[in-house]
Design a protein around this motif. Structure first.
Motif, PDB file in Angstrom:
ATOM      1  N   LEU A  21       0.850  -1.202   0.000  1.00  0.00           N
ATOM      2  CA  LEU A  21       0.000   0.000   0.000  1.00  0.00           C
ATOM      3  C   LEU A  21       0.883   1.248   0.000  1.00  0.00           C
ATOM      4  CD1 LEU A  21      -2.794  -1.014   2.562  1.00  0.00           C
ATOM      5  CD2 LEU A  21      -2.960  -0.985   0.063  1.00  0.00           C
ATOM      6  N   LYS A  22       1.947   1.197   0.802  1.00  0.00           N
ATOM      7  CA  LYS A  22       2.875   2.340   0.850  1.00  0.00           C
ATOM      8  C   LYS A  22       3.532   2.526  -0.509  1.00  0.00           C
ATOM      9  CE  LYS A  22       3.832   1.413   5.685  1.00  0.00           C
ATOM     10  NZ  LYS A  22       4.739   0.730   6.616  1.00  0.00           N
ATOM     11  N   GLY A  71       1.449   4.262  -2.951  1.00  0.00           N
ATOM     12  CA  GLY A  71       0.984   5.581  -2.511  1.00  0.00           C
ATOM     13  C   GLY A  71      -0.483   5.624  -2.139  1.00  0.00           C
ATOM     14  N   LEU A  72      -0.988   4.529  -1.590  1.00  0.00           N
ATOM     15  CA  LEU A  72      -2.401   4.498  -1.176  1.00  0.00           C
ATOM     16  C   LEU A  72      -2.471   4.628   0.350  1.00  0.00           C
ATOM     17  CD1 LEU A  72      -5.266   4.099  -2.379  1.00  0.00           C
ATOM     18  CD2 LEU A  72      -4.978   1.640  -2.036  1.00  0.00           C
ATOM     19  N   PRO A  73      -3.074   5.711   0.857  1.00  0.00           N
ATOM     20  CA  PRO A  73      -3.176   5.874   2.307  1.00  0.00           C
ATOM     21  C   PRO A  73      -3.971   4.727   2.944  1.00  0.00           C
ATOM     22  CG  PRO A  73      -3.659   7.945   1.199  1.00  0.00           C
ATOM     23  CD  PRO A  73      -3.612   6.881   0.140  1.00  0.00           C
ATOM     24  N   TYR A  74      -3.569   4.358   4.162  1.00  0.00           N
ATOM     25  CA  TYR A  74      -4.147   3.171   4.786  1.00  0.00           C
ATOM     26  C   TYR A  74      -4.519   3.460   6.236  1.00  0.00           C
ATOM     27  CZ  TYR A  74       0.582   3.146   6.541  1.00  0.00           C
ATOM     28  OH  TYR A  74       1.750   3.553   7.133  1.00  0.00           O
ATOM     29  N   VAL A  96      -5.111   8.995   8.729  1.00  0.00           N
ATOM     30  CA  VAL A  96      -4.222   8.684   7.601  1.00  0.00           C
ATOM     31  C   VAL A  96      -2.976   7.932   8.038  1.00  0.00           C
ATOM     32  CG1 VAL A  96      -2.783   9.647   5.766  1.00  0.00           C
ATOM     33  CG2 VAL A  96      -5.002  10.650   6.262  1.00  0.00           C
ATOM     34  N   ASN A  97      -2.792   6.791   7.447  1.00  0.00           N
ATOM     35  CA  ASN A  97      -1.607   5.953   7.661  1.00  0.00           C
ATOM     36  C   ASN A  97      -1.406   5.581   9.126  1.00  0.00           C
ATOM     37  OD1 ASN A  97      -1.331   6.378   4.952  1.00  0.00           O
ATOM     38  ND2 ASN A  97       0.357   7.813   5.118  1.00  0.00           N
TER      39      ASN A  97
HETATM   40  C1  LIG Z   1       0.133   8.042   3.565  1.00  0.00           C
HETATM   41  O1  LIG Z   1       0.738   6.929   2.963  1.00  0.00           O
HETATM   42  C2  LIG Z   1       0.763   6.958   1.544  1.00  0.00           C
HETATM   43  C3  LIG Z   1       1.371   5.655   1.107  1.00  0.00           C
HETATM   44  O2  LIG Z   1       0.659   4.556   1.585  1.00  0.00           O
HETATM   45  C4  LIG Z   1       1.551   8.147   1.077  1.00  0.00           C
HETATM   46  O3  LIG Z   1       1.549   8.204  -0.325  1.00  0.00           O
HETATM   47  C5  LIG Z   1       0.940   9.419   1.657  1.00  0.00           C
HETATM   48  O4  LIG Z   1       1.742  10.529   1.329  1.00  0.00           O
HETATM   49  C6  LIG Z   1       0.839   9.322   3.167  1.00  0.00           C
HETATM   50  N1  LIG Z   1       0.095  10.472   3.669  1.00  0.00           N
HETATM   51  C7  LIG Z   1       0.495  11.194   4.697  1.00  0.00           C
HETATM   52  C8  LIG Z   1      -0.363  12.360   5.053  1.00  0.00           C
HETATM   53  O5  LIG Z   1       1.504  10.937   5.316  1.00  0.00           O
END
Ligand SMILES: *[C@@H]1O[C@H](CO)[C@@H](O)[C@H](O)[C@H]1NC(C)=O
Length: 302
Positions: free
Chosen positions: A140-141, A144-147, A208-209
């Motif tokens: 997911l990271k 670039g998909l927030p989890y 977020v994350n």
């Molecule tokens: C949350 O994680 C995603 C990747 O999974 C990243 O692309 C995004 O920038 C992150 N958002 C924040 C606010 O840290």
């Protein structure tokens, strides 16, 4: 930054905890739009009758194009995956994630955790379901998909099974049974998920994350035996927890071994192999005022 909480939620799978999450959303006065995905093969489960008002789509979990279209058409902003915990089932999540990313509408993806904290399992080279889940979070990271990862501890409904009360009349314990584990009722798990996704903006730092460690109560297996009012059989070294089948016996034994080694609590950190009591249930505070169920309250002994 958008301040909107969940508006359109896709719940993937209703074979287990998905049903509780769905029911919790349906109980909310201002509930978001909900859609349920079930597997299109014979293993797809039907939605319980009391939840039949919810639209259900039967779909091939490996069909990225079809999934993408569904997410887009329903403007899904949250995906909650509850695909089964087995390593093979977990694989289906990669196409779900690809589709969620491609759809462009999805702001938060909750992978199928629903158990003990898995963070650090991959890095430490474990070869178990914890590592499979941890590796998926890395995926997911990477796209670039927030989890949002929900660590729930043991589902309270599984405790009798874990202790072999489903097949015997005594509690069966591996080791001393004196290590704390996080126990949470399925109803509270559903309630927490629905609560945070509808009370916090999807892009907020609270969601977020984040990894959420929730817990209804911290309890040892010996304490559980006492609450049930059952005698304890201590399992001899090398023996397995009784079950209806060898495979199930293996699951119970593996799970109890985790507990006996101290890893059954949400206070356990796999990255550092340390236990901090304050880490267990550290996300409970996001559901202010909620009274969490305990084993005593569940079996009517409080
Ligand atoms: C949350 O994680 C995603 C990747 O999974 C990243 O692309 C995004 O920038 C992150 N958002 C924040 C606010 O840290």
């Amino acid at each position: 930054m958008s301040t909107a909480s969940a508006k359109s939620v896709a719940i993937i799978g209703v074979g287990g905890i998905g049903t509780y999450i769905l029911r919790a959303f349906l109980n909310l006065p201002n509930r978001p739009k909900i859609i349920v995905f079930t597997r299109s093969d014979s293993k797809g489960k039907a939605v319980p009758d009391d939840l039949a008002s919810v639209p259900v789509v039967s779909v091939d979990y490996t069909d990225v194009a079809a999934l993408t279209t569904l997410f887009k058409d329903h403007a899904v902003d949250v995906v909650i995956s509850t695909v089964a915990g087995l390593p093979t089932a977990q694989k289906a999540q990669y196409s779900l994630a690809d589709a969620a990313k491609a759809a462009g509408s999805v702001k938060l993806f909750a992978p199928s955790e629903w158990g003990l904290p898995t963070e650090g399992a991959k890095e430490r080279g474990e070869s178990n379901v914890f590592a499979v889940k941890d590796e998926f979070a890395d995926y997911l990271k990477s796209i670039g998909l927030p989890y949002a990862r929900f660590y729930t501890g043991l589902f309270a409904g599984y405790l009798p099974w874990l202790l072999a009360l489903d097949v015997t009349s005594s509690v069966h314990i591996i080791g001393k049974g004196d290590k704390p584990l996080s126990l949470t009722s399925e109803t509270d798990i559903g309630g927490f998920v629905a609560h945070v996704l509808t009370n916090y903006p999807l892009s907020s730092p609270e969601l977020v994350n984040q990894s959420f460690r929730i817990q209804g109560q911290s309890i040892t297996l010996s304490e559980a035996a006492q609450i049930y009012g059952k005698s304890i059989v201590y399992i001899a070294e090398g023996e397995q927890v009784p079950a209806g089948s060898e495979v199930e016996s293996g699951y119970k034994t593996a799970m109890q071994t985790e507990v006996e080694e101290g890893r059954g609590s949400g206070g356990w950190d796999r990255r550092t192999s340390t236990y901090s009591p304050e880490l267990a249930g550290s996300a409970n505070k996001l559901w202010q005022g909620h009274v969490w169920q305990t084993l005593e309250s569940i079996i009517g002994k409080n």
